[in-house]
Motif scaffolding. Structure first.
Motif, PDB file in Angstrom:
ATOM      1  N   LEU A 173      14.039   3.675   2.272  1.00 50.44           N
ATOM      2  CA  LEU A 173      13.223   3.940   1.090  1.00 50.44           C
ATOM      3  C   LEU A 173      13.251   5.418   0.719  1.00 50.44           C
ATOM      4  O   LEU A 173      13.136   5.784  -0.461  1.00 50.44           O
ATOM      5  CB  LEU A 173      11.774   3.495   1.333  1.00 50.44           C
ATOM      6  N   TYR A 174      13.414   6.269   1.723  1.00 44.88           N
ATOM      7  CA  TYR A 174      13.457   7.719   1.494  1.00 44.88           C
ATOM      8  C   TYR A 174      14.794   8.143   0.883  1.00 44.88           C
ATOM      9  O   TYR A 174      14.847   9.038   0.047  1.00 44.88           O
ATOM     10  CB  TYR A 174      13.227   8.451   2.816  1.00 44.88           C
ATOM     11  N   ILE A 175      15.879   7.466   1.303  1.00 43.24           N
ATOM     12  CA  ILE A 175      17.226   7.878   0.897  1.00 43.24           C
ATOM     13  C   ILE A 175      17.685   7.192  -0.391  1.00 43.24           C
ATOM     14  O   ILE A 175      18.224   7.834  -1.294  1.00 43.24           O
ATOM     15  CB  ILE A 175      18.240   7.585   2.029  1.00 43.24           C
TER      16      ILE A 175
ATOM     17  N   ILE B 133       0.833  -1.201   0.000  1.00 41.87           N
ATOM     18  CA  ILE B 133       0.000   0.000   0.000  1.00 41.87           C
ATOM     19  C   ILE B 133       0.869   1.252   0.000  1.00 41.87           C
ATOM     20  O   ILE B 133       0.559   2.254  -0.659  1.00 41.87           O
ATOM     21  CB  ILE B 133      -0.950  -0.010   1.218  1.00 41.87           C
ATOM     22  N   SER B 134       1.988   1.203   0.731  1.00 41.73           N
ATOM     23  CA  SER B 134       2.927   2.331   0.729  1.00 41.73           C
ATOM     24  C   SER B 134       3.479   2.569  -0.671  1.00 41.73           C
ATOM     25  O   SER B 134       3.642   3.719  -1.104  1.00 41.73           O
ATOM     26  CB  SER B 134       4.085   2.054   1.694  1.00 41.73           C
ATOM     27  N   MET B 135       3.767   1.472  -1.380  1.00 49.25           N
ATOM     28  CA  MET B 135       4.262   1.608  -2.753  1.00 49.25           C
ATOM     29  C   MET B 135       3.215   2.276  -3.651  1.00 49.25           C
ATOM     30  O   MET B 135       3.546   3.133  -4.478  1.00 49.25           O
ATOM     31  CB  MET B 135       4.607   0.227  -3.314  1.00 49.25           C
TER      32      MET B 135
ATOM     33  N   PRO C 286       2.485  12.441  -4.559  1.00 52.47           N
ATOM     34  CA  PRO C 286       3.843  12.996  -4.363  1.00 52.47           C
ATOM     35  C   PRO C 286       4.527  12.474  -3.095  1.00 52.47           C
ATOM     36  O   PRO C 286       5.710  12.741  -2.891  1.00 52.47           O
ATOM     37  CB  PRO C 286       3.591  14.508  -4.246  1.00 52.47           C
ATOM     38  N   VAL C 287       3.807  11.735  -2.251  1.00 48.79           N
ATOM     39  CA  VAL C 287       4.360  11.256  -0.983  1.00 48.79           C
ATOM     40  C   VAL C 287       5.413  10.187  -1.248  1.00 48.79           C
ATOM     41  O   VAL C 287       5.178   9.255  -2.024  1.00 48.79           O
ATOM     42  CB  VAL C 287       3.253  10.686  -0.072  1.00 48.79           C
ATOM     43  N   ASN C 288       6.581  10.326  -0.613  1.00 51.11           N
ATOM     44  CA  ASN C 288       7.639   9.328  -0.755  1.00 51.11           C
ATOM     45  C   ASN C 288       7.197   8.004  -0.140  1.00 51.11           C
ATOM     46  O   ASN C 288       6.512   7.980   0.885  1.00 51.11           O
ATOM     47  CB  ASN C 288       8.917   9.832  -0.079  1.00 51.11           C
ATOM     48  N   THR C 289       7.607   6.887  -0.757  1.00 48.50           N
ATOM     49  CA  THR C 289       7.215   5.558  -0.266  1.00 48.50           C
ATOM     50  C   THR C 289       7.673   5.330   1.173  1.00 48.50           C
ATOM     51  O   THR C 289       6.958   4.741   1.975  1.00 48.50           O
ATOM     52  CB  THR C 289       7.803   4.457  -1.178  1.00 48.50           C
TER      53      THR C 289
ATOM     54  N   PHE D 279       6.146   4.664   6.898  1.00 46.73           N
ATOM     55  CA  PHE D 279       6.213   5.023   8.318  1.00 46.73           C
ATOM     56  C   PHE D 279       4.846   5.480   8.834  1.00 46.73           C
ATOM     57  O   PHE D 279       4.396   5.047   9.903  1.00 46.73           O
ATOM     58  CB  PHE D 279       7.248   6.127   8.531  1.00 46.73           C
ATOM     59  N   LEU D 280       4.171   6.350   8.090  1.00 48.97           N
ATOM     60  CA  LEU D 280       2.880   6.888   8.548  1.00 48.97           C
ATOM     61  C   LEU D 280       1.811   5.802   8.655  1.00 48.97           C
ATOM     62  O   LEU D 280       0.980   5.826   9.572  1.00 48.97           O
ATOM     63  CB  LEU D 280       2.415   7.989   7.591  1.00 48.97           C
TER      64      LEU D 280
END
Length: 270
Positions: free
Chosen positions: A84-86, A34-36, A43-46, A51-52
């Motif tokens: 995943l952010y970096i 779902i995060s993917m 625009p939200v980073n995976t 995390f959210l």
């Protein structure tokens, strides 16, 4: 070594997502999938989405599940989300099917390592364990149902080739996790120890399961022993082995597959 294992397993999952699955719009299982989706269509980073989505589940799990298990899971989720952010999204392979298979295998490797370090990657695993504690509902069936939802969503949002590749990825992930950790949803432990009461108190304090104690006698030594029997879920195996070693490192422990449980699977309320 547990900390190193948690970091290693989590980073393997990050590499699988950003180098094999996400570049080809192939999803992983659970909340990560779902995060993917959120990372692909918004625009939200995976990593931030992961995390959210996991944060409220981990807070709920902290209140209802073993604190050590959930703290390890929080650590794994933080490493995965930050990674995943970096780490940039870059396709290693051009073939989507090969990426689905290899990405699924890498994900299973990472998840299996995290499981062996007494943690989880959050998401649907936490939901499954919470539901299983309230009702003895098969965790495997529940997780399969939730993963099916992810597959259907991917089919409608992208295309059905993507959905089928996601199915391949999830299937391979499950098989690799089973090979590394255990493919049995429930396990029976028979613990033979000289420290029966200490073991009983330690397990009841740290484990959300009941157990049965019987008296025994060593066949060779003729010394008195206690035999403790309990049934646990696959997610608790490594934690329980650590708990046993803390009381009696020389305890004899027999771990067997459990086909079905009748009656109360969890400890009754006082």
């Amino acid at each position: 070594m547990q900390l190193v294992g948690m970091i290693t397993g989590s980073l393997i999952i990050v590499m699988s997502f950003n180098l094999f699955l996400i570049p080809h719009e192939v999803l992983s299982s659970g909340m990560s999938g779902i995060s993917m989706i959120l990372g692909m269509i918004t625009p939200v980073n995976t990593g931030l989405a992961n995390f959210l989505l996991n944060f409220p589940l981990l807070i709920l799990g902290y209140k209802m599940l073993g604190k050590k298990f959930v703290m390890n899971s929080i650590f794994s989720v933080l490493i995965i989300s930050l990674g995943l952010y970096i780490v940039p999204v870059f396709p290693i392979a051009k073939d989507t099917i090969l990426s689905s298979i290899f990405g699924g295998a890498l994900t299973g490797l990472g998840v299996g390592i995290v499981f062996r370090c007494s943690g989880s990657t959050g998401g649907f695993d936490i939901i499954g364990m919470i539901v299983a504690r309230k009702k003895d509902f098969p965790i495997g069936v529940l997780l399969s149902g939730m993963n099916a939802v992810v597959i259907v969503i991917s089919g409608f949002l992208f295309n059905w080739d993507t959905a089928l590749n996601t199915l391949v990825s999830i299937y391979v992930t499950g098989k690799v996790v089973d090979a590394i950790y255990t493919d049995h949803a429930k396990l029976t432990l028979m613990i033979i120890t000289e420290y029966g009461q200490e073991m009983r108190e330690h397990l009841l304090t740290n484990l959300y399961r009941g157990l049965t104690i019987m008296d025994g006698v060593g066949g060779y030594s003729n010394d008195k022993r206690n035999v403790l029997i309990t049934v646990i879920s696959r997610y608790e195996l490594n934690e329980v082995k650590n708990l046993i070693s803390e009381v009696d490192p020389t305890a004899f422990v027999n771990i067997t597959e459990t086909i079905e449980v009748m009656g109360l699977f969890h400890r009754p309320s006082p």
